[in-house]
Design an enzyme around this catalytic site. Structure first.
Site, short mmCIF file in Angstrom:
data_model
loop_
_atom_site.label_atom_id
_atom_site.label_comp_id
_atom_site.label_asym_id
_atom_site.label_seq_id
_atom_site.Cartn_x
_atom_site.Cartn_y
_atom_site.Cartn_z
CB ILE A 120 -0.70 0.10 1.30
CG1 ILE A 120 -1.76 -1.22 1.41
CG2 ILE A 120 -1.66 1.38 1.15
CD1 ILE A 120 -2.33 -1.31 2.89
CB CYS A 121 1.54 3.79 -2.33
SG CYS A 121 2.57 5.38 -2.22
CG LEU A 122 -1.90 5.85 3.89
CD1 LEU A 122 -2.92 6.45 3.04
CD2 LEU A 122 -2.88 4.85 4.46
#
Lengths: 183, 304
Positions: A120-122
């Site tokens: 996840i890119c967060l």
């Protein structure tokens, strides 16, 4: 509890009598005490999460290891993810909460900010992490990320491209969705 | 020496290609625009060579850094030398303001044994705790950091089983398991104060990259390694009721060519901090925390 051993970062406990061999030596490490503080924090988080009763998010430690959790989020109403459910894994480092847990989708998720491996890119899971976050706020953030992706720097360009067409996107979500098996 | 300086200033393009890569400590090689960005650009390995909190060094160590540097800076360092005896450097890891404040404050308490000040700040810390709770922060996210700070505060007061020496304090300040916890404590205190008085801070934040006060706090105050500016300093000083003097060392000079070293005192606004007016008489004196600011970095200064 294997994960409890092998701690590297140790929080100094002032009430532990310090028996420093020489003033230049590092402070004596109170390994067990430090583990206790991470354990205590994770237990508090678990309690808070269970008490909060937020709809659409849940998480629980894996058997025998409070440093590894399995979480679930459901897609929010009125988003293309409505009615879908996703399993996640959360792995807490020994220096939690200074470092964020590693969070991954275990269920395939067609989303601009999730890659094929479930990464996840967060920002709050990377450079904008702070100790003020907890499992609950992480799960809520991921849940809201589902409905509000950042399409400008996508991990899944195809999903990012399709996002503007919500009707088609919904079809794609339905087509690719594999409900998590009851493990 | 003069020639050297001219070479660097006038021939920037040339020096960029031919001069050896400047070391972290060679501040003089950087124009101000460059130093602004610098802490982000130091490779982690380079930054980690410097302890979180360094040893006390005579002010001449500062002059040595700039030996071939700008005449304005050298002049300013000379002026600094009239008022200050020593400098203590901190690691440029984005936490330098909080780290400098931590050491400077605890060292002050250790040396003065000012029990009244400890009682005063403890009351403010409790107020900060309530502020965070009021803002919806969950206790377990911040309580360890609060507890650890209060522990340090107690141990610098002598006469307890847990009392520590100056050497111990320095060691703890270099130990991430104390130092980082205290930095994080200050970050919580700062974020609480900014959000509690968001209307006051909003105009200062709007000019920056964030769109809301909350967003600013989430992205520029709470995460470790995020650098501090006047917003952070104002908030921390107000929340804890501790005045802070920041001395600026940069290339600015007066129009008439005169050089002086500017400083700014951050004086807590007494209205908001727990109303302990009885002890405020000591606040009118000079701040006991004095930090040296060079674009992008804070160190500790010791007055003569």
């Amino acid at each position: 509890m294997a994960a409890v051993n092998g701690q590297t970062e140790d929080r100094y406990q002032g009430n532990t009598p310090a028996v420093a061999p020489s003033p230049k030596q590092p402070l004596p490490a109170a390994k067990s005490v430090d583990t206790q503080s991470v354990l205590k924090r994770l237990q508090s988080e678990l309690m808070a999460l269970m008490m909060s009763g937020d709809p659409g998010i849940s998480a629980f430690p894996e058997e025998d290891n409070i440093f590894c959790w399995k979480g679930t989020i459901t897609g929010s109403k009125d988003t293309v993810f409505e009615g879908t459910e996703y399993k996640l894994s959360l792995a807490f480092p020994n220096d939690y909460p200074f470092k964020p847990p590693k969070v991954k989708f275990e269920t395939a998720c067609f989303h601009p900010n999730v890659d094929v491996y479930g990464n996840i890119c967060l920002d709050i899971l990377q450079d904008k992490w702070s100790s003020a976050y907890d499992v609950r706020t992480i799960l809520l953030s991921i849940q809201s990320l589902l409905g509000e992706p950042n399409t400008s720097s996508p991990l899944n360009p195809q999903a990012a491209q399709l996002w503007s067409n919500q009707e088609e996107y919904r079809k794609m979500v339905e087509k690719l969705y594999k409900p998590p098996s009851a493990a | 020496m003069q020639n050297n300086e001219e070479h660097v200033v006038d021939g920037e393009a040339e020096s960029a290609s031919s001069a050896p890569q400047p070391e972290f400590s060679d501040w003089a090689y950087y124009a101000d625009e460059d130093t602004m960005k610098q802490p982000n650009e130091i490779p982690a390995s380079e930054s980690e060579k410097i302890p979180f909190v360094g040893d006390k060094e005579p002010l001449s160590a500062l002059a040595a850094e700039y030996q071939s540097g700008s005449p304005i800076l050298l002049e300013k360092i000379k002026l600094l030398g009239e008022k200050f005896a020593a400098i203590r450097r901190t690691r440029g890891d984005g936490n330098c303001f909080f780290r400098s404040f931590m050491f400077s404050y605890l060292e002050h308490i250790l040396e003065t044994q000012d029990k009244a000040e400890v009682d005063r700040i403890t009351a403010n810390v409790e107020e900060c705790r309530r502020t965070l709770q009021g803002l919806g922060y969950i206790d377990f996210t911040f309580e360890d950091f609060f507890a650890l700070f209060l522990e340090q505060l107690e141990s610098v007061l002598q006469g307890h089983e847990t009392s520590i020496s100056h050497d111990d304090l320095l060691q703890r300040s270099r130990d991430p398991s104390v130092s980082d916890y205290v930095v994080m404590f200050f970050r919580f205190v700062t974020t609480g104060e900014i959000r509690k008085r968001s209307e006051f801070f909003e105009p200062f934040i709007m000019g920056l990259a964030s769109s809301t006060v909350e967003q600013f706090c989430k992205s520029s105050v709470e995460p470790m390694g995020e650098e501090s500016d006047h917003v952070h300093i104002t908030a921390l000083s107000d929340a804890l009721g501790v005045p802070i003097r920041v001395v600026y060392l940069d290339r600015s000079s007066c129009d008439n060519g005169g050089v002086n070293v500017n400083h700014h005192d951050f004086v807590p606004s007494s209205g908001d901090s727990s109303g302990s007016s009885s002890s405020s008489s000591s606040k009118t004196t000079e701040p006991f925390i004095v930090l040296l600011y060079r674009p992008g970095h804070y160190d500790i200064l010791y007055p003569k």
